[in-house]
Design an enzyme around this catalytic site. Structure first.
Site, PDB file in Angstrom:
ATOM      1  N   THR A 238       1.018  -1.208  -0.098  1.00  0.00           N
ATOM      2  CA  THR A 238      -0.055  -0.082  -0.042  1.00  0.00           C
ATOM      3  C   THR A 238       0.855   1.361   0.037  1.00  0.00           C
ATOM      4  O   THR A 238       0.646   2.018  -0.546  1.00  0.00           O
ATOM      5  CB  THR A 238      -0.862  -0.166   1.006  1.00  0.00           C
ATOM      6  N   GLU A 453      13.390 -24.574  29.615  1.00  0.00           N
ATOM      7  CA  GLU A 453      14.026 -23.703  28.821  1.00  0.00           C
ATOM      8  C   GLU A 453      15.565 -24.069  28.572  1.00  0.00           C
ATOM      9  O   GLU A 453      16.174 -24.087  27.201  1.00  0.00           O
ATOM     10  CB  GLU A 453      14.142 -22.361  29.160  1.00  0.00           C
TER      11      GLU A 453
HETATM   12  P1  ADP Z   1       0.928  -3.988   2.855  1.00  0.00           P
HETATM   13  O1  ADP Z   1      -0.029  -3.320   2.125  1.00  0.00           O
HETATM   14  O2  ADP Z   1       1.903  -4.706   2.026  1.00  0.00           O
HETATM   15  O3  ADP Z   1      -0.036  -5.254   3.860  1.00  0.00           O
HETATM   16  P2  ADP Z   1       1.532  -1.531   4.184  1.00  0.00           P
HETATM   17  O4  ADP Z   1       1.977  -0.698   2.879  1.00  0.00           O
HETATM   18  O5  ADP Z   1       0.141  -1.190   4.672  1.00  0.00           O
HETATM   19  O6  ADP Z   1       1.712  -3.104   3.859  1.00  0.00           O
HETATM   20  O7  ADP Z   1       2.543  -1.109   5.217  1.00  0.00           O
HETATM   21  C1  ADP Z   1       2.180  -1.179   6.484  1.00  0.00           C
HETATM   22  C2  ADP Z   1       3.262  -0.196   7.299  1.00  0.00           C
HETATM   23  O8  ADP Z   1       4.372  -0.707   7.398  1.00  0.00           O
HETATM   24  C3  ADP Z   1       3.586   0.973   6.490  1.00  0.00           C
HETATM   25  O9  ADP Z   1       2.634   2.056   6.730  1.00  0.00           O
HETATM   26  C4  ADP Z   1       4.958   1.268   6.947  1.00  0.00           C
HETATM   27  O10 ADP Z   1       4.768   2.225   8.174  1.00  0.00           O
HETATM   28  C5  ADP Z   1       5.393   0.189   7.451  1.00  0.00           C
HETATM   29  N1  ADP Z   1       6.441  -0.202   5.953  1.00  0.00           N
HETATM   30  C6  ADP Z   1       6.134  -1.521   5.165  1.00  0.00           C
HETATM   31  N2  ADP Z   1       7.127  -1.727   4.531  1.00  0.00           N
HETATM   32  C7  ADP Z   1       7.918  -0.534   4.448  1.00  0.00           C
HETATM   33  C8  ADP Z   1       9.294  -0.052   3.901  1.00  0.00           C
HETATM   34  N3  ADP Z   1       9.773  -0.867   2.950  1.00  0.00           N
HETATM   35  N4  ADP Z   1       9.788   1.007   4.408  1.00  0.00           N
HETATM   36  C9  ADP Z   1       8.995   1.818   5.382  1.00  0.00           C
HETATM   37  N5  ADP Z   1       8.077   1.395   5.922  1.00  0.00           N
HETATM   38  C10 ADP Z   1       7.272   0.267   5.776  1.00  0.00           C
HETATM   39 ZN    ZN Z   2       9.060 -24.737  25.320  1.00  0.00          ZN
HETATM   40 MG    MG Z   3      -2.145  -3.081   2.328  1.00  0.00          MG
END
Ligand code: ADP
Ligand code: ZN
Ligand code: MG
Length: 640
Positions: A238, A453
């Site tokens: 996204t 553990e």
């Molecule tokens: P997806 O759509 O693949 O499920 P998102 O784009 O919603 O993932 O990512 C969720 C959050 O994780 C983002 O808003 C960001 O804060 C963090 N994130 C994920 N990938 C990255 C990246 N490559 N660099 C920086 N932040 C990231």
């Molecule tokens: Zn265990």
């Molecule tokens: Mg997403």
């Protein structure tokens, strides 16, 4: 991060609804005050009357020459209206002894009618008895009048809010709810996306198409229509889509696949139509359909897609086919499950460009951590490299979560900046759950946990294809009594059967150690999650990886692929099913056996480690090293 900063219109609408309700309450309050004012005023009218002794009233009332026209009796009060007046101007009070009749007030006109009543009224006063009205009665009256008004006002302000929201939302059913991230919203660019260089490379090309379409048209190149971002949840799909829009500086219409399915039949398809026509009007632009698998799952998979989803999917296909080559609209979509998508979507002219967004490697994890720790105050001792090393298999979203938890931990501890201890706590909290120092364990439980553990640690340390032991603790965290941390393998794409078997054995190490020390009858429930992990890893080794002795090199397609044997409802026959069970049992028996051999051969190390754990609760790599270094691998536990 950026998402949190961008003000979405929906949030602002919520504010309006709140202020509308406040306005409604204020309005109702004003009404209430006005009502109270009216009532008080009526009472003020009473105050201006002159008070006359009751005996005088009776005497004048009984006098045919008297000037009283009417006496209104309300409880103890008498209001007296004089002849020729239409408002009471005198007042009096009963003196309490007996009724007014007893005291001599005669109602001469009682029971008379018509002319006779009229004649009587000219001579004697009419006496009216009114029901007593007390103060509470007034309050109740007012409440009964005002409360419905308040309710109405709140209802109307709610309706008003709904109507405002309906302009581009729920009431216009067929309209897409696509959010438009225009130029005024906070822009996300490739700088906000760390790592994933190859995906960014692919997308840079898309940005260029959007910026300089002529350049490509001149050479007769077809501009891609559909770009599919595929990858695990939280890998930043996204985020990347928004970065493309930010880089290209074009309108970005985003909608989530699950939103299509929300309303009535046929709405999904008309939303798609609306979405595409909006995008065309604003071309060059980007349409982003997030989580497209929600509408575009395989139509022939078991259970099939719902009719509604199918219509929506068909409409998406129709719109994409109907694009002119120069429409300037690029459709992006994201999914966690490419294997689940309807093949029709992936044909040329549709989502024919695939961009894989992968889980970050160590170098990329460090970059992502840097992005998310940027702007947060951190102590000099914070070691992001070590954190990046520990977090193999974590997604960008997981890492963002750790950074946020670290800040929360630091704030809770009253630190001025985030310390390395805060970061470690955040990592472990995200991985397993919060520490539960308050959970009291008795001495026996602590001892069992320490040996459990220690069992994991010794087995894991000794087996050649297991990862090194990183930390052991008997402080309860999440739902576990203690934790043994292994440093995850360094981002290898493949795992050998030896590695997997060592993972099974070290997972068995806890339960086996308990058995050796406390006897076979004293098994505890402390190992249930270990056993579940063993069961599911063993199952996938047999079914998905073809690692069974009698089922070597044959795999059985996952349960969601749509391949089923009719008799079993599973992708394999009854006979195979029994074989699979036997192979799974064989793997876990072997694992338990190897763990037992290792621990028996290293009883001294096991005791020492358990003892140290009871004394110190947590042992780090450096403290583990001298204890574990004398442990040996017995040849009976060797695999190769
Ligand atoms: P997806 O759509 O693949 O499920 P998102 O784009 O919603 O993932 O990512 C969720 C959050 O994780 C983002 O808003 C960001 O804060 C963090 N994130 C994920 N990938 C990255 C990246 N490559 N660099 C920086 N932040 C990231
Ligand atoms: Zn265990
Ligand atoms: Mg997403």
């Amino acid at each position: 991060m950026a998402e949190k900063n961008s003000k979405k219109p929906t949030v602002q609408k919520n504010n309006t609804s709140i202020s509308n309700t406040v306005r409604g309450i204020v309005f109702a309050f004003v009404l209430f005050c006005f009502g109270m004012f009216l009532i008080t005023n009526m009472n003020l009218g009473n105050v201006q009357k002159t008070e006359v002794p009751i005996s005088e009233v009776i005497q004048r009332a009984n006098d045919p020459e008297g000037n009283i026209a009417k006496i209104t009796v309300t409880g103890q009060n008498l209001d007296i209206t004089l002849k020729g007046k239409d408002q009471p101007t005198e007042t009096s009070r009963k003196d309490g002894s007996g009724t007014l009749y007893d005291q001599g007030l005669v109602d001469y006109c009682e029971k008379l009618e018509g002319d006779e009543l009229k004649k009587c009224k000219d001579t004697y006063p009419v006496i009216e008895y009114k029901e007593e009205v007390d103060a509470w009665g007034i309050v109740l009256d007012v409440a009964l009048t005002v409360l419905p008004i308040i309710a109405l006002v709140i209802f109307f302000s709610w309706m008003m809010h709904q109507a405002t929201a309906a302009n581009n939302q729920s009431m216009s059913f067929g309209k897409s709810r696509a959010k438009l991230y225009g130029p005024d919203k906070k822009k996300v660019t490739f700088k906000d996306v760390a790592g994933n260089e190859s995906a960014k490379q692919d997308l840079t090309e898309i940005v260029d198409f959007l910026k300089n379409p002529k350049k490509y048209e001149k050479l007769g190149a077809k501009i891609p229509r559909g770009v599919l971002l595929a990858g695990d949840p939280g890998t930043g799909k996204t985020l990347m889509a928004r970065a493309v829009a930010g880089e290209a500086d074009v309108p970005f219409f985003s909608i989530s696949g699950s939103e299509f399915a929300e309303m009535f039949v046929g709405v999904g398809a008309s939303r798609v139509r609306d979405l595409f026509s909006k995008a065309k009007k604003n071309a060059p632009s980007i349409i982003f359909i997030d989580e497209i698998d929600a509408v575009a799952h395989k139509r022939d998979a078991r259970g099939g897609a719902g009719r509604e989803d199918e219509q929506t999917l068909n409409q998406i296909l129709v719109e994409m086919d109907g694009f002119d080559n120069d429409s300037g609209v690029i459709v992006m979509a994201a999914t966690n499950r490419v294997d689940m998508l309807d093949k029709a979507l992936l044909r040329p002219g549709r989502f024919d460009r695939h961009v894989n967004v992968t889980l970050p490697e160590r170098k990329d994890r460090l970059e992502i951590l840097k992005v998310h720790f940027k702007g947060k105050p951190v102590e000099a001792d914070v070691d992001l490299e070590a954190l990046a090393k520990k977090t193999a298999g974590s997604s960008g979203a997981d890492l963002a979560n750790i950074a946020n938890e670290a800040a929360i931990t630091a704030a809770r501890e009253g630190h001025k900046a985030i310390s390395n201890a805060d970061v470690t706590e955040a990592f472990e909290r995200v991985a397993i759950g919060p520490e539960r120092k308050s959970k009291v364990m008795n001495d026996k439980e602590r001892k069992i946990t320490a040996y459990h553990e220690a069992g994991h640690a010794v087995v894991g340390h000794v087996l050649p294809d297991s990862d090194p032991v990183h930390k052991v603790t008997i402080i309860p965290r999440g739902s576990t009594g203690g934790v043994t941390w292994f440093l995850p393998p360094e981002d290898r794409s493949y795992k050998s059967i030896y590695e997997l078997k060592d993972i099974l054995a070290r997972a068995m190490g806890g339960r086996v150690a308990e058995k050796i020390i406390f006897g076979a009858d004293s098994v505890t429930t402390g190992a249930s999650s270990d056993l579940k992990n063993v069961a599911s890893l063993a199952k996938s080794m047999i079914i998905e990886e073809g690692m069974g002795d009698s089922l070597r090199n044959i795999v059985f397609p996952g349960e969601d692929t749509g391949y089923y044997t009719i008799t079993t409802g599973k992708p394999y026959s009854e006979k195979t099913s029994e074989l699979i069970d036997a192979e799974i049992k064989k793997l876990s028996d072997e694992a338990a056996k190897r763990a037992e051999e290792v621990l028996k051969a290293n009883r001294g190390v096991l005791d020492k480690l358990a003892e140290e754990l009871l004394a110190h609760e947590t042992l780090e790599e450096a403290e583990l090293e001298p204890i574990l270094k004398s442990a040996k691998l017995p040849s009976i536990a060797k695999l190769h």
